[in-house]
Design a protein around this motif. Structure first.
Motif, PDB file in Angstrom:
ATOM      1  N   SER A   2       0.579  -0.930   0.025  1.00  0.00           N
ATOM      2  CA  SER A   2      -0.161  -0.214  -0.193  1.00  0.00           C
ATOM      3  C   SER A   2       0.761   1.276   0.055  1.00  0.00           C
ATOM      4  O   SER A   2       1.893   1.226   0.319  1.00  0.00           O
ATOM      5  CB  SER A   2      -1.021   0.007   1.103  1.00  0.00           C
ATOM      6  OG  SER A   2      -0.327   0.067   2.366  1.00  0.00           O
ATOM      7  N   ARG A   3       0.323   2.296  -0.186  1.00  0.00           N
ATOM      8  CA  ARG A   3       1.096   3.478  -0.460  1.00  0.00           C
ATOM      9  C   ARG A   3       0.405   4.549   0.438  1.00  0.00           C
ATOM     10  O   ARG A   3      -0.890   4.461   0.822  1.00  0.00           O
ATOM     11  CB  ARG A   3       1.061   4.259  -1.758  1.00  0.00           C
ATOM     12  CG  ARG A   3       1.741   3.240  -2.723  1.00  0.00           C
ATOM     13  CD  ARG A   3       1.907   3.562  -3.958  1.00  0.00           C
ATOM     14  NE  ARG A   3       2.907   4.880  -4.267  1.00  0.00           N
ATOM     15  CZ  ARG A   3       4.356   4.610  -4.380  1.00  0.00           C
ATOM     16  NH1 ARG A   3       4.949   3.419  -4.232  1.00  0.00           N
ATOM     17  NH2 ARG A   3       5.129   5.642  -4.550  1.00  0.00           N
ATOM     18  N   MET A   4       0.923   5.630   0.749  1.00  0.00           N
ATOM     19  CA  MET A   4       0.386   6.850   1.673  1.00  0.00           C
ATOM     20  C   MET A   4       0.899   8.058   1.064  1.00  0.00           C
ATOM     21  O   MET A   4       2.208   8.294   0.468  1.00  0.00           O
ATOM     22  CB  MET A   4       0.572   6.636   3.085  1.00  0.00           C
ATOM     23  CG  MET A   4       2.033   6.457   3.368  1.00  0.00           C
ATOM     24  SD  MET A   4       2.246   6.054   5.109  1.00  0.00           S
ATOM     25  CE  MET A   4       4.135   6.129   5.100  1.00  0.00           C
ATOM     26  N   ARG A  32       4.089   2.289   1.832  1.00  0.00           N
ATOM     27  CA  ARG A  32       4.017   2.208   3.405  1.00  0.00           C
ATOM     28  C   ARG A  32       4.983   1.088   3.671  1.00  0.00           C
ATOM     29  O   ARG A  32       4.594   0.181   3.765  1.00  0.00           O
ATOM     30  CB  ARG A  32       2.697   2.021   3.675  1.00  0.00           C
ATOM     31  CG  ARG A  32       2.237   1.811   5.160  1.00  0.00           C
ATOM     32  CD  ARG A  32       0.687   1.601   5.456  1.00  0.00           C
ATOM     33  NE  ARG A  32       0.308   1.941   6.645  1.00  0.00           N
ATOM     34  CZ  ARG A  32      -0.053   3.204   6.957  1.00  0.00           C
ATOM     35  NH1 ARG A  32      -0.187   3.966   5.912  1.00  0.00           N
ATOM     36  NH2 ARG A  32      -0.357   3.466   7.994  1.00  0.00           N
ATOM     37  N   ASP A  33       6.275   1.531   3.871  1.00  0.00           N
ATOM     38  CA  ASP A  33       7.205   0.655   4.297  1.00  0.00           C
ATOM     39  C   ASP A  33       7.965   0.963   5.625  1.00  0.00           C
ATOM     40  O   ASP A  33       7.797   2.085   6.009  1.00  0.00           O
ATOM     41  CB  ASP A  33       8.243   0.430   3.146  1.00  0.00           C
ATOM     42  CG  ASP A  33       8.929   1.540   2.667  1.00  0.00           C
ATOM     43  OD1 ASP A  33       8.923   2.697   3.551  1.00  0.00           O
ATOM     44  OD2 ASP A  33       9.696   1.603   1.651  1.00  0.00           O
ATOM     45  N   TRP A  36       9.471   4.846   5.620  1.00  0.00           N
ATOM     46  CA  TRP A  36       8.543   5.867   6.046  1.00  0.00           C
ATOM     47  C   TRP A  36       7.818   5.788   7.036  1.00  0.00           C
ATOM     48  O   TRP A  36       7.480   6.734   7.762  1.00  0.00           O
ATOM     49  CB  TRP A  36       7.548   6.144   4.760  1.00  0.00           C
ATOM     50  CG  TRP A  36       8.456   6.440   3.299  1.00  0.00           C
ATOM     51  CD1 TRP A  36       8.755   5.829   2.479  1.00  0.00           C
ATOM     52  CD2 TRP A  36       8.850   7.934   3.299  1.00  0.00           C
ATOM     53  NE1 TRP A  36       9.231   6.698   1.407  1.00  0.00           N
ATOM     54  CE2 TRP A  36       9.463   7.809   1.843  1.00  0.00           C
ATOM     55  CE3 TRP A  36       8.787   8.623   3.944  1.00  0.00           C
ATOM     56  CZ2 TRP A  36      10.042   8.918   1.465  1.00  0.00           C
ATOM     57  CZ3 TRP A  36       9.580  10.285   3.528  1.00  0.00           C
ATOM     58  CH2 TRP A  36      10.327  10.046   2.369  1.00  0.00           C
ATOM     59  N   LEU A  37       7.450   4.469   7.680  1.00  0.00           N
ATOM     60  CA  LEU A  37       6.854   4.500   8.996  1.00  0.00           C
ATOM     61  C   LEU A  37       7.798   4.826  10.026  1.00  0.00           C
ATOM     62  O   LEU A  37       7.275   5.519  11.000  1.00  0.00           O
ATOM     63  CB  LEU A  37       6.385   2.902   9.128  1.00  0.00           C
ATOM     64  CG  LEU A  37       5.280   2.355   8.241  1.00  0.00           C
ATOM     65  CD1 LEU A  37       4.993   1.057   8.204  1.00  0.00           C
ATOM     66  CD2 LEU A  37       3.914   3.491   8.276  1.00  0.00           C
ATOM     67  N   LEU A  47       1.191  12.912   7.983  1.00  0.00           N
ATOM     68  CA  LEU A  47       0.133  12.428   6.903  1.00  0.00           C
ATOM     69  C   LEU A  47      -0.805  13.841   6.637  1.00  0.00           C
ATOM     70  O   LEU A  47      -1.500  13.596   5.743  1.00  0.00           O
ATOM     71  CB  LEU A  47      -0.761  11.445   7.409  1.00  0.00           C
ATOM     72  CG  LEU A  47       0.264   9.973   7.668  1.00  0.00           C
ATOM     73  CD1 LEU A  47      -0.636   8.979   8.160  1.00  0.00           C
ATOM     74  CD2 LEU A  47       0.822   9.740   6.417  1.00  0.00           C
TER      75      LEU A  47
END
Length: 69
Positions: A2-4, A32-33, A36-37, A47
């Motif tokens: 997934s991406r954000m 979302r890796d 970046w988390l 966000l």
């Protein structure tokens, strides 16, 4: 995966390993890796899109009472 969409926190310059260079102020969609988390956890990115600066109209300066202007 997934991406954000993330935005750099105020005053932060965040390297963007996927695109190269730094994360732009207008934000970017990223995977979302773990990288970046971790940036989110460390408050390097957010966000939430940055709020637009409100322009306050300038009012003419008022002269002080009793001045000879």
């Amino acid at each position: 995966m997934s991406r954000m969409t993330v935005y750099p926190a105020a005053g932060r310059v965040v390297p963007d390993p996927e695109a190269g260079g730094d994360l732009p102020a207008e934000g970017r969609e990223v995977p979302r890796d773990a990288y970046w988390l971790r940036r989110l956890q460390d408050l390097d990115v957010t966000l939430d899109a940055p709020k637009k600066a409100k322009t306050i109209p300038k009012t003419p300066a008022l002269s002080e009472p009793g001045s000879t202007e």
